[in-house]
Motif scaffolding. Structure first.
Motif, PDB file in Angstrom:
ATOM      1  N   ALA A 154       0.857  -1.278  -0.016  1.00 49.38           N
ATOM      2  CA  ALA A 154      -0.048   0.247   0.039  1.00 49.38           C
ATOM      3  C   ALA A 154       0.723   1.166  -0.038  1.00 49.38           C
ATOM      4  N   TRP A 155       0.386   2.221  -0.428  1.00 49.22           N
ATOM      5  CA  TRP A 155       1.142   3.689  -0.676  1.00 49.22           C
ATOM      6  C   TRP A 155       0.406   4.652  -0.027  1.00 49.22           C
ATOM      7  N   THR A 156       0.889   5.855   0.228  1.00 37.83           N
ATOM      8  CA  THR A 156       0.282   6.830   1.133  1.00 37.83           C
ATOM      9  C   THR A 156       0.990   8.147   0.351  1.00 37.83           C
ATOM     10  N   ASP A 157       0.164   9.278   0.398  1.00 36.64           N
ATOM     11  CA  ASP A 157       0.567  10.591  -0.073  1.00 36.64           C
ATOM     12  C   ASP A 157       0.493  11.600   0.911  1.00 36.64           C
ATOM     13  N   LYS A 158       0.359  10.984   2.244  1.00 37.09           N
ATOM     14  CA  LYS A 158       0.182  11.982   3.403  1.00 37.09           C
ATOM     15  C   LYS A 158       1.278  12.182   4.296  1.00 37.09           C
ATOM     16  N   ILE A 159       2.458  11.348   3.715  1.00 39.67           N
ATOM     17  CA  ILE A 159       3.820  11.383   4.614  1.00 39.67           C
ATOM     18  C   ILE A 159       4.526  12.261   3.860  1.00 39.67           C
ATOM     19  N   THR A 160       5.381  13.358   4.540  1.00 34.75           N
ATOM     20  CA  THR A 160       6.347  14.130   3.770  1.00 34.75           C
ATOM     21  C   THR A 160       7.571  13.951   4.426  1.00 34.75           C
ATOM     22  N   ALA A 161       8.018  13.239   5.490  1.00 35.44           N
ATOM     23  CA  ALA A 161       9.137  12.872   6.194  1.00 35.44           C
ATOM     24  C   ALA A 161       9.110  11.974   7.034  1.00 35.44           C
ATOM     25  N   PHE A 162      10.023  11.411   7.983  1.00 36.00           N
ATOM     26  CA  PHE A 162      10.083  10.588   8.917  1.00 36.00           C
ATOM     27  C   PHE A 162      10.534  11.277  10.080  1.00 36.00           C
ATOM     28  N   GLU A 170      23.538   7.966  18.991  1.00 33.56           N
ATOM     29  CA  GLU A 170      24.245   7.591  17.941  1.00 33.56           C
ATOM     30  C   GLU A 170      23.260   7.527  16.758  1.00 33.56           C
ATOM     31  N   GLU A 171      21.977   6.834  16.863  1.00 33.79           N
ATOM     32  CA  GLU A 171      21.057   6.876  15.747  1.00 33.79           C
ATOM     33  C   GLU A 171      20.573   8.159  15.394  1.00 33.79           C
ATOM     34  N   LYS A 172      20.121   9.087  16.154  1.00 34.02           N
ATOM     35  CA  LYS A 172      19.827  10.235  16.175  1.00 34.02           C
ATOM     36  C   LYS A 172      21.118  11.090  15.340  1.00 34.02           C
ATOM     37  N   ALA A 173      22.127  11.175  15.812  1.00 30.59           N
ATOM     38  CA  ALA A 173      23.324  11.658  15.015  1.00 30.59           C
ATOM     39  C   ALA A 173      23.250  11.153  13.598  1.00 30.59           C
ATOM     40  N   ALA A 174      23.067   9.658  13.224  1.00 29.03           N
ATOM     41  CA  ALA A 174      23.223   9.279  12.051  1.00 29.03           C
ATOM     42  C   ALA A 174      22.085   9.919  11.117  1.00 29.03           C
ATOM     43  N   ALA A 175      20.718   9.850  11.662  1.00 27.84           N
ATOM     44  CA  ALA A 175      19.804  10.461  10.965  1.00 27.84           C
ATOM     45  C   ALA A 175      20.091  11.863  10.659  1.00 27.84           C
ATOM     46  N   ALA A 176      20.636  13.055  11.655  1.00 28.11           N
ATOM     47  CA  ALA A 176      21.109  14.002  11.425  1.00 28.11           C
ATOM     48  C   ALA A 176      22.200  14.159  10.070  1.00 28.11           C
ATOM     49  N   LYS A 177      22.899  13.353  10.315  1.00 31.58           N
ATOM     50  CA  LYS A 177      24.109  13.252   9.179  1.00 31.58           C
ATOM     51  C   LYS A 177      23.531  13.044   7.886  1.00 31.58           C
ATOM     52  N   ILE A 178      22.516  12.284   7.714  1.00 34.21           N
ATOM     53  CA  ILE A 178      22.167  12.011   6.461  1.00 34.21           C
ATOM     54  C   ILE A 178      21.096  13.034   5.832  1.00 34.21           C
ATOM     55  N   ASN A 179      20.665  13.900   6.792  1.00 34.31           N
ATOM     56  CA  ASN A 179      20.003  15.217   6.715  1.00 34.31           C
ATOM     57  C   ASN A 179      20.801  16.173   6.075  1.00 34.31           C
ATOM     58  N   GLY A 180      22.025  16.026   6.479  1.00 33.15           N
ATOM     59  CA  GLY A 180      23.157  16.971   6.053  1.00 33.15           C
ATOM     60  C   GLY A 180      23.518  16.582   4.462  1.00 33.15           C
ATOM     61  N   LEU A 181      23.670  15.218   4.515  1.00 34.58           N
ATOM     62  CA  LEU A 181      24.196  14.827   3.052  1.00 34.58           C
ATOM     63  C   LEU A 181      22.848  15.173   2.057  1.00 34.58           C
ATOM     64  N   SER A 182      21.633  15.051   2.465  1.00 30.92           N
ATOM     65  CA  SER A 182      20.617  15.456   1.634  1.00 30.92           C
ATOM     66  C   SER A 182      20.588  17.014   1.226  1.00 30.92           C
ATOM     67  N   LYS A 183      20.521  17.619   2.199  1.00 27.81           N
ATOM     68  CA  LYS A 183      20.719  19.221   2.050  1.00 27.81           C
ATOM     69  C   LYS A 183      21.763  19.616   1.313  1.00 27.81           C
ATOM     70  N   ARG A 184      23.212  19.118   1.426  1.00 25.77           N
ATOM     71  CA  ARG A 184      24.190  19.372   0.482  1.00 25.77           C
ATOM     72  C   ARG A 184      23.771  19.163  -1.109  1.00 25.77           C
ATOM     73  N   LEU A 185      23.058  17.811  -1.245  1.00 25.98           N
ATOM     74  CA  LEU A 185      22.944  17.234  -2.589  1.00 25.98           C
ATOM     75  C   LEU A 185      21.841  18.188  -3.113  1.00 25.98           C
ATOM     76  N   PHE A 186      20.865  18.397  -2.380  1.00 21.42           N
ATOM     77  CA  PHE A 186      19.659  19.071  -2.652  1.00 21.42           C
ATOM     78  C   PHE A 186      19.197  20.306  -2.212  1.00 21.42           C
ATOM     79  N   PRO A 187      19.691  21.425  -1.847  1.00 11.54           N
ATOM     80  CA  PRO A 187      19.550  22.266  -1.118  1.00 11.54           C
ATOM     81  C   PRO A 187      18.123  22.900  -0.956  1.00 11.54           C
ATOM     82  N   ASP A 188      17.144  22.819  -1.887  1.00 12.54           N
ATOM     83  CA  ASP A 188      16.106  23.296  -2.275  1.00 12.54           C
ATOM     84  C   ASP A 188      14.897  22.272  -1.634  1.00 12.54           C
ATOM     85  N   ALA A 189      15.417  21.117  -1.276  1.00 12.23           N
ATOM     86  CA  ALA A 189      14.425  20.055  -0.847  1.00 12.23           C
ATOM     87  C   ALA A 189      14.348  20.144   0.628  1.00 12.23           C
ATOM     88  N   PRO A 190      13.011  19.596   1.244  1.00 17.42           N
ATOM     89  CA  PRO A 190      12.903  19.478   2.697  1.00 17.42           C
ATOM     90  C   PRO A 190      13.761  18.527   3.326  1.00 17.42           C
TER      91      PRO A 190
END
Length: 636
Positions: A154-162, A170-190
């Motif tokens: 099943a799919w949903t259109d109601k989710i925009t993020a996790f 350490e797990e939260k730091a890892a998520a923040a790190k991937i946030n940073g990776l995403s922002k560097r690659l796609f600065p206009d994306a949330p």
């Protein structure tokens, strides 16, 4: 404002001795030019015995050419000097094979010349251009490389993020790190991850699972949460990256990609080595560009960067024991020890990385689960070293006694000289201190078969060690280099020619099979561990279509994006020896990649094709799905 323009026309012939480049140098300025010389760099090189028409005094060093008009010639405003070079080393096949850059010298003054693309008769052009189809998505989810197993019910259109409300620091730091990776690659994306619940976010739970391998992860989507299970730090980061890709796809192309509501992903990489090679000698890449390339590799879950730091055209790494390597050996152009090559000939072209730069880059790579393998090319491809330190050559060896395939004279470090090993001992000591990688790549490729044969010192060594010819001399050299690396706790990696001349004991040696696909099996049969990187499929500087207007090299033929994606590195290998195929690697050679527009055109999406070959089982690959996804891949 450009005052001089160079047009060049290729006239092919079956016999290269009569193939021609026809030039027209036009004065678009306001002053008459006289008593000048013209210098240009071109991949299609004049032969040593080339003949000239309406020109004189040709000299050539590799791709650099310099000549003059006839004595007394004057080039008036609006007029052209037409001349011919007949007799070529190699044929031209594409528009960038002609002059990349040029300049004229008038009474010591350098005047830049604008070079138009090489032209050719129409019957030499197939007209084919690179083709990446729009593609077709079989599942509306954006992930690259594709997972080993995925099932969504099943799919949903109601989710925009996790949102990661619970979890270790350490797990939260890892998520923040991937946030940073995403922002560097796609600065206009949330950002894909938040750390407190909010509207339209889906709860994310991370769980360490000792039953999973270090790079493995699994994701279970349900109505109330997504659970990411991981084996080790790399697997955790890879799973988070996949979630970030899902979020980015749904954001940037919601008509194609969606969030899973219920379903599972089970995933781990096919190969342990999923690499990319980057040549920064021919064309230097700034520190920020290398950092971005590392981000791009991390987005594709690639885990190795082979950093080609030295070659004939420039030495790019600071070595404190030999500071002139970067103060002089990293420069080429007018007034330098090395002439201009491969573009930018009219200016001093330079660039190098300080050891602090390297530490920053290595630290960034480690954070992204990427191993940087430094390459110090030896014994060949060493013009930058030998021009900087002529004492490292046998002074009794005649000049121009051999030439590399790229046209460089006497460009290989001499295996018979103690100075060679003293130099490499000091270089490798510093390299080993900078790079935590298990391997140092020592090149070993493209040594001309006549190298050192007129060196008295090499002749004496061959007699003492009962060696025959260049290849056995190189094998002797490799054996000594291997011992130097071992002193510093490093293993030897090299190109497939390391196996020539009897090779070296394959135990612990890693070779890159590049010349043709059959070499992978040949090396494995000799006992080597092998990385598959055939020029015909994984060299990203190869043209992507046969048409004249398509940029790139062509010595290995045409490598379309689809062919790169479809190549299977294990074909023809004995099942009992598959464990010696350690992985795959894309190679970014930069002779033609003079700017980022060309870099992006050549490298993408093929670098992700190699990433998927390294990660995804062959039966899970799908060219149409990959082509559709490539529309939103990040580029340099």
């Amino acid at each position: 404002m450009t005052e001089v323009v160079l047009d060049c026309f290729y006239r092919p012939a079956e016999n290269l001795a009569v193939a021609r480049l026809e030039f027209s140098l036009t004065n678009t300025g306001k002053k008459t030019l006289q008593s000048f010389t013209l210098a240009y760099s071109a991949m299609t090189r004049a032969a040593a015995n080339a003949s000239l028409e309406n020109a004189e005094g040709l000299t050539r060093i590799a791709n650099f050419h310099e000549l003059s008009p006839p004595s007394g010639f004057q080039l008036e405003p609006g007029k052209s000097w037409n001349f011919v070079v007949q007799g070529l080393v190699n044929p031209a096949r594409h528009r960038l094979d002609g002059p990349k850059s040029a300049y004229i010298t008038v009474f010591g003054q350098i005047i830049e010349v604008l070079c138009n693309d090489l032209d050719t008769p129409p019957d030499s052009d197939t007209g084919e251009r690179r083709n990446v189809p729009i593609g077709m998505v079989d599942l509306p989810i954006h992930i690259v490389p594709w997972p080993q197993s995925i099932g969504v019910s099943a799919w949903t259109d109601k989710i925009t993020a996790f949102h990661l409300s619970e979890g270790t620091s350490e797990e939260k730091a890892a998520a923040a790190k991937i946030n940073g990776l995403s922002k560097r690659l796609f600065p206009d994306a949330p950002f894909p991850f938040r750390f407190s619940a909010s509207a339209n976010t889906h709860a994310l739970v991370l769980r360490h699972d000792v039953a999973l391998s270090d790079e493995a992860y699994g994701i279970e989507f349900s109505d109330d949460q997504a659970v990411l299970s991981y084996g080790g730090q790399p697997g955790r980061d890879y799973g988070l990256t996949v979630l970030a890709q899902i979020a980015y796809g749904a954001y940037v192309d919601p008509g194609t990609y969606r969030f899973p509501a219920t379903g599972t992903i089970a995933d781990s990489p096919r190969f342990g080595w999923r690499g990319t090679h980057l040549d920064v000698s021919r064309h230097f890449r700034q520190k920020n560009e290398v950092l971005r390339l590392l981000d791009i590799l991390a987005w594709g879950r690639m885990n190795v960067l082979q950093w080609h730091l030295t070659d004939d055209e420039g030495w790019r790494l600071e070595i404190k024991a030999y500071p002139e390597l970067t103060s002089s050996g990293a420069k080429r152009g007018p007034g330098c020890q090395q002439v201009g090559q491969l573009g930018f000939s009219s200016e001093i072209y330079e660039g190098s990385y300080s050891q602090d730069d390297v530490r920053d880059i290595v630290s960034h790579a480690i954070d992204l689960n990427i191993d940087i393998v430094p390459e110090i090319d030896a014994p060949g491809h060493s013009t930058a070293v030998l021009k900087t330190y002529p004492k490292f050559a046998d002074q009794a060896e005649p000049d121009n006694s051999y030439h590399s395939i790229q046209g460089y004279p006497n460009n290989a470090l001499n295996p018979a000289m103690d100075e060679t090993y003293d130099f490499l001992e000091k270089v490798f000591a510093e390299v080993a201190s900078l790079f935590p990688s298990e391997f140092i790549h020592i090149g070993g490729d493209e040594v001309d078969v006549h190298s050192w044969l007129e060196s008295p010192k090499a002749q004496r060594l061959m007699s003492e060690e009962n060696l025959t010819g260049t290849l056995e001399l190189q094998a002797y050299f490799m054996g000594r280099v291997r011992k130097i690396l071992a002193k510093h706790g490093k293993k030897l990696a090299g190109w497939d020619e390391v196996s020539h001349g009897g090779g070296i004991d394959p135990d612990g040696v890693l070779l890159m099979a590049w010349q043709k696909r059959e070499v992978t099996k040949e090396l494995i049969d000799q006992g080597y561990d092998v990385i598959s990187t055939p020029g015909q499929h994984y060299y990203l500087d190869m043209v992507q279509a046969s048409g004249w207007r398509e940029p790139g090299a062509s010595w290995a033929g045409v490598s379309t994006p689809e062919a790169s994606y479809a190549y299977e590195p294990s074909d023809g290998l004995d099942e009992s020896k598959l464990n010696q195929l350690k992985g795959v690697q894309a190679c970014i050679w930069s002779e033609h990649l003079t700017d980022n527009a060309l870099f992006n055109h050549m490298v993408f999406p093929r670098i992700y094709a190699v990433a998927e070959s390294g990660w995804t089982s062959p039966d899970r690959k799908n060219w149409q799905r990959f082509a559709a996804a490539s529309a939103i891949f990040p580029t340099l």
